[in-house]
Scaffold this motif. Structure first.
Motif, PDB file in Angstrom:
ATOM      1  N   UNK A 444     -52.945 -10.748  26.706  1.00  0.00           N
ATOM      2  CA  UNK A 444     -52.437 -11.802  25.827  1.00  0.00           C
ATOM      3  C   UNK A 444     -50.993 -12.152  26.158  1.00  0.00           C
ATOM      4  N   UNK A 445     -50.172 -11.141  26.478  1.00  0.00           N
ATOM      5  CA  UNK A 445     -48.777 -11.391  26.787  1.00  0.00           C
ATOM      6  C   UNK A 445     -48.641 -12.230  28.051  1.00  0.00           C
ATOM      7  N   UNK A 446     -49.449 -11.893  29.073  1.00  0.00           N
ATOM      8  CA  UNK A 446     -49.391 -12.641  30.332  1.00  0.00           C
ATOM      9  C   UNK A 446     -49.838 -14.084  30.122  1.00  0.00           C
ATOM     10  N   UNK A 447     -50.863 -14.286  29.303  1.00  0.00           N
ATOM     11  CA  UNK A 447     -51.334 -15.650  29.043  1.00  0.00           C
ATOM     12  C   UNK A 447     -50.285 -16.462  28.275  1.00  0.00           C
ATOM     13  N   UNK A 448     -49.599 -15.790  27.356  1.00  0.00           N
ATOM     14  CA  UNK A 448     -48.551 -16.487  26.600  1.00  0.00           C
ATOM     15  C   UNK A 448     -47.404 -16.893  27.521  1.00  0.00           C
ATOM     16  N   UNK A 449     -46.994 -15.998  28.384  1.00  0.00           N
ATOM     17  CA  UNK A 449     -45.907 -16.311  29.322  1.00  0.00           C
ATOM     18  C   UNK A 449     -46.311 -17.447  30.265  1.00  0.00           C
ATOM     19  N   UNK A 450     -47.567 -17.440  30.683  1.00  0.00           N
ATOM     20  CA  UNK A 450     -48.033 -18.500  31.593  1.00  0.00           C
ATOM     21  C   UNK A 450     -48.057 -19.847  30.867  1.00  0.00           C
ATOM     22  N   UNK A 451     -48.485 -19.849  29.581  1.00  0.00           N
ATOM     23  CA  UNK A 451     -48.489 -21.086  28.796  1.00  0.00           C
ATOM     24  C   UNK A 451     -47.063 -21.615  28.629  1.00  0.00           C
ATOM     25  N   UNK A 478     -48.358 -22.458  15.172  1.00  0.00           N
ATOM     26  CA  UNK A 478     -48.860 -21.078  15.101  1.00  0.00           C
ATOM     27  C   UNK A 478     -50.100 -20.873  15.974  1.00  0.00           C
ATOM     28  N   UNK A 479     -50.477 -19.610  16.189  1.00  0.00           N
ATOM     29  CA  UNK A 479     -51.689 -19.316  16.965  1.00  0.00           C
ATOM     30  C   UNK A 479     -52.913 -19.994  16.351  1.00  0.00           C
ATOM     31  N   UNK A 480     -53.890 -20.291  17.235  1.00  0.00           N
ATOM     32  CA  UNK A 480     -55.121 -20.946  16.818  1.00  0.00           C
ATOM     33  C   UNK A 480     -56.266 -19.935  16.870  1.00  0.00           C
ATOM     34  N   UNK A 481     -57.421 -20.243  16.250  1.00  0.00           N
ATOM     35  CA  UNK A 481     -58.555 -19.302  16.269  1.00  0.00           C
ATOM     36  C   UNK A 481     -58.903 -18.870  17.679  1.00  0.00           C
ATOM     37  N   UNK A 482     -58.962 -17.567  17.884  1.00  0.00           N
ATOM     38  CA  UNK A 482     -59.164 -17.035  19.234  1.00  0.00           C
ATOM     39  C   UNK A 482     -60.513 -17.431  19.821  1.00  0.00           C
ATOM     40  N   UNK A 493     -61.661 -11.343  30.633  1.00  0.00           N
ATOM     41  CA  UNK A 493     -61.522 -12.356  29.592  1.00  0.00           C
ATOM     42  C   UNK A 493     -61.157 -13.693  30.221  1.00  0.00           C
ATOM     43  N   UNK A 494     -61.673 -14.744  29.613  1.00  0.00           N
ATOM     44  CA  UNK A 494     -61.379 -16.097  30.067  1.00  0.00           C
ATOM     45  C   UNK A 494     -60.734 -16.860  28.921  1.00  0.00           C
TER      46      UNK A 494
END
Length: 785
Positions: A444-451, A478-482, A493-494
């Motif tokens: 999740x952290x890597x995906x957030x940094x990439x976004x 804010x975060x959206x439904x996963x 995970x995709x």
């Protein structure tokens, strides 16, 4: 083979026509619904990154289908985000769409996704969008989208609702193409019939090519329905089927009937004239069909089914057209005999005005011969002037740009065109052009940094995902439904990231935005694939450029080999390739000038600054094949004269003049008739089909006039005896396996009767089949023509 076919057909003409009638009726009934088995898409490469990413989105998240966009317009000054009537209407539509089994997950609107307000709420806030994706793929999604559009279009509580989006583009293009097809046929068939009456002078003779053309079209429609049930076939293949079927059938039948009438005028009886017709013109028709078919078959190299469809349709219609011409024409002629000239309008006109019948003119005194002789005497200046003109006409071709079709291919008054154009001008961001990034692996952290990194790329307005919405690296929502953004793809995970920007996707700015996104470093252990309109556009154009050298190579090699087998020369095939490329460059220059740059109002279309990427490739293959059609017609007669001569430079010039004089009228008439057929397609309301029709019309007329009547004789005069040169090993090869219109290269005999066996005082010829109609070895004589 043609001699045996001729004996069979002329021996049982009524049976042949009865079978043809059964095929016509059966094919008509079966092929009538061909359009419902064909698709409106097929422009993208299924092996490209964007196509694979779209497949992951569809398989893993149940999203990624073609979009439908509902545009809700309130009264001026209304704030659609807060107005009670607008909010109630919007939420009711969203609720109904959520219950629709054809609508995929995550319906986006300003009332459910306020963080996307720049893309969903107009600048003056009086318009709002509801965006959803439709299941069913390119086959069913357009139909489902139209059902939704029909249900919601109109007015609710003072809110006007209209539909747009890619799914509606597919649907409207499909519907418009079907209507345009009927218009094209209504234009081409009656006008072609009138021109054929003028060319042949008789109503009965004019009906024959039309009949053969209708049979070719109907049978090919049935063939397309079969193919469409087995693999993906584009709806636009129907347009090619109609145009090519009618054009080639008229072309081939015109050549056959012209030769048949020549032989009747020379004193032959019906069956002997048919035999010579099939042995000479029939061979040319068969050889010409091979060259056209090979040019179209090269389209099967491309991975996108839009182009492959034209390989299927092209091969099918060429085979059906040539078989229909070579089977139906002799069967009808043997029954009609001299009555082929019944209802002769020219004879009736002479009687009405009491004019004497025309006198026979030796070929050397004809207007065609005198014109070609003038060109031969001025070969250098004529050739230089024509090449200069073609280079000037082709200059815009250097700035050609390829792109992907969107709503602007439809007429300006089409609802989906209007709706999408309004979203371009009234909204800050273009959500329909958003790029979706499929991220595999990482935490999740890597995906957030990439976004966050993607949101800082040039041209990007925002990036949304499970971690929230980011603008220039900052989280603004804010975060959206996963479950809407994270799924399982294999062992990793995709995740999905939606990237919006202000740039129009199919522009240079949109391409620059995608380049900037792809340049963003992907964290270790992660992979990223890009989907969306701009990614699809870029990948499609790259795929076409990547496959184009193979297609051009196949066409060039196949054409060279076939023309070598036909002529025994290596110079004439090279000449044909160079002149065809020069001619087509001029045609494409005109297409860029009209349809890309928008001169003369884009001939009634919306200029987008690019040409639909698949169309120039398609036009090249078809035009190249048709130009070889005329090349074979012309070289067949020139070579006959050359073989009967003393092989001097003077004999070369005489052969060129006589060959062009004998075929000039036929080639010109064939080109005029073919251009009428393609002009019917030019009446299409779909812009790239209009370009297709206009381009092929110009290509055919230019090839049959400027190229065949000016540049070809000028080149052949300058080359002289070198026209017929080939290295000794290739010459020996041609002597063994070469093809020619008139059979083996030997003097003709005088017995016009068919004979299966040599007479007792005459040795058997080396190739018995070619002696079926002996005079066909060199049908040119002073009394013919």
């Amino acid at each position: 083979m043609l001699d045996r076919l001729t004996r069979l057909v002329t021996g049982f003409p009524k049976s042949v026509l009865a079978v043809a009638f059964i095929l016509l009726v059966g094919g008509g009934l079966y092929g009538a619904s061909a359009a419902s088995h064909l698709l409106a898409g097929g422009y993208e490469d299924p092996n490209s990154e964007s196509a694979k990413a779209a497949a992951v989105i569809d398989d893993t998240f149940g999203r990624g289908g073609p979009q439908i966009v509902l545009k809700l317009d309130g009264a001026p000054g209304t704030d659609m985000a807060t107005d009670p009537a607008a909010v109630a209407t919007g939420r009711q539509i969203i609720s109904e769409l959520s219950a629709n089994s054809h609508v995929q997950q995550q319906i986006v609107s300003v009332w459910t996704n306020p963080d996307l307000a720049p893309a969903l709420l107009s600048k003056d806030k009086s318009s709002a969008l509801i965006v959803a994706t439709i299941a069913g793929g390119e086959n069913d999604a357009p139909r489902y989208a139209d059902e939704i559009a029909q249900h919601y279009s109109g007015t609710r509580d003072g809110i006007t609702i209209r539909a747009g989006g890619q799914a509606m583009v597919f649907h409207d293009v499909n519907e418009q193409t079907t209507r345009d097809l009927a218009v094209a046929e209504a234009i081409a068939i009656p006008i072609s019939f009138l021109v054929l009456i003028i060319v042949f002078g008789g109503v009965v003779a004019a009906l024959l090519p039309i009949l053969v053309g209708v049979v070719a079209i109907v049978v090919t429609f049935a063939m397309l329905r079969v193919i469409g049930s087995l693999t993906d076939v584009s709806i636009f293949a129907l347009n090619l089927t109609t145009a090519m079927g009618l054009a080639l059938a008229i072309d081939y039948t015109l050549l056959l009937v012209t030769r048949y009438r020549e032989e009747l005028a020379a004193g032959r009886d019906t069956r002997s004239a048919i035999g010579v017709m099939m042995h000479t013109a029939g061979r040319t028709v068969a050889f010409s069909a091979i060259t056209v078919a090979l040019s179209l078959c090269a389209l099967a190299i491309f991975p996108m089914y839009f182009l492959r469809s034209f390989a299927y349709a092209g091969l099918g219609v060429v085979v059906v057209a040539v078989v229909a011409a070579l089977v139906l024409t002799p069967a009808i002629l043997v029954l009609l005999g001299a009555r082929i000239d019944a209802l002769d309008v020219r004879r009736a006109a002479r009687r009405l005005f009491r004019r004497p019948p025309p006198t026979s003119v030796p070929i050397e005194r004809s207007a065609w011969y005198r014109f070609v002789s003038w060109v031969l005497r001025h070969a250098v200046p004529v050739g230089a002037a024509v090449i200069l003109i073609l280079l000037v006409l082709g200059a815009p071709f250097a700035s050609i740009t390829f792109g992907f079709p969107d709503d602007r291919v439809l007429p300006k008054d089409a609802s989906v065109h209007q709706v999408t154009q309004e979203t371009r001008t009234e909204f800050t961001e273009n959500l329909s052009g958003a790029t979706t990034v499929v991220v595999t692996g990482g935490d999740a952290q890597a995906r957030t940094e990439y976004a966050q990194a993607l949101s800082r790329a040039d041209g990007v307005s925002s990036v949304s995902g499970a971690a929230g919405t980011f603008v220039e690296g900052r989280q603004v929502a804010p975060p959206q439904p996963a479950d809407l953004h994270i799924g399982t793809g294999g062992d990793q995970a995709t995740a999905l990231l939606s990237v919006t920007g202000s740039a129009e996707p199919l522009t240079d700015a949109g391409a620059a935005e995608l380049t900037a996104l792809r340049a963003v470093a992907v964290p270790a252990g992660m992979t990223a694939q890009f989907a969306g309109l701009q990614a699809t556009n870029t990948d499609t154009v790259d795929s076409i450029y990547g496959h184009l050298p193979w297609v051009l190579g196949v066409i060039a090699i196949a054409t060279f080999i076939l023309l070598f087998l036909f002529t025994g020369s290596v110079v004439l095939p090279l000449k044909a390739l160079v002149l065809n490329v020069l001619s087509l460059s001029a045609t494409f220059g005109a297409m860029v000038w009209f349809f890309q740059d928008g001169h003369l109002g884009g001939l009634g279309t919306t200029a987008t600054g690019y040409l639909v990427a698949t169309m120039p490739v398609l036009m090249f293959c078809i035009s190249f094949g048709l130009s070889m059609d005329y090349e074979v017609f012309l070289l067949g007669r020139i070579r006959e004269e050359w073989l009967a001569s003393d092989r001097t430079r003077k004999a070369n010039d005489h052969a060129v003049a006589v060959g062009l004089a004998r075929t000039g009228r036929v080639v010109t008439a064939a080109a005029l008739l073919m251009s009428i057929v393609f002009a019917g397609i030019a009446a299409s309301e779909v812009s790239f089909m209009r370009m297709f029709g206009v381009g092929l019309t110009l290509a055919v007329l230019m090839d049959a006039t400027i190229i065949r009547m000016l540049l070809v004789p000028a080149f052949m005069r300058i080359a002289g005896r070198a026209n017929w040169w080939a290295p000794r090993p290739l010459r020996a090869l041609h002597d063994r396996i070469g093809l020619s219109e008139g059979g083996p290269d030997r003097p003709p005999t005088t017995d016009p009767r068919p004979s299966d066996q040599p007479t007792p005082d005459q040795p058997a010829p080396p190739e018995q089949e070619s002696r079926e109609y002996p005079e066909a070895a060199n049908p040119i004589s002073p009394r013919v023509g």
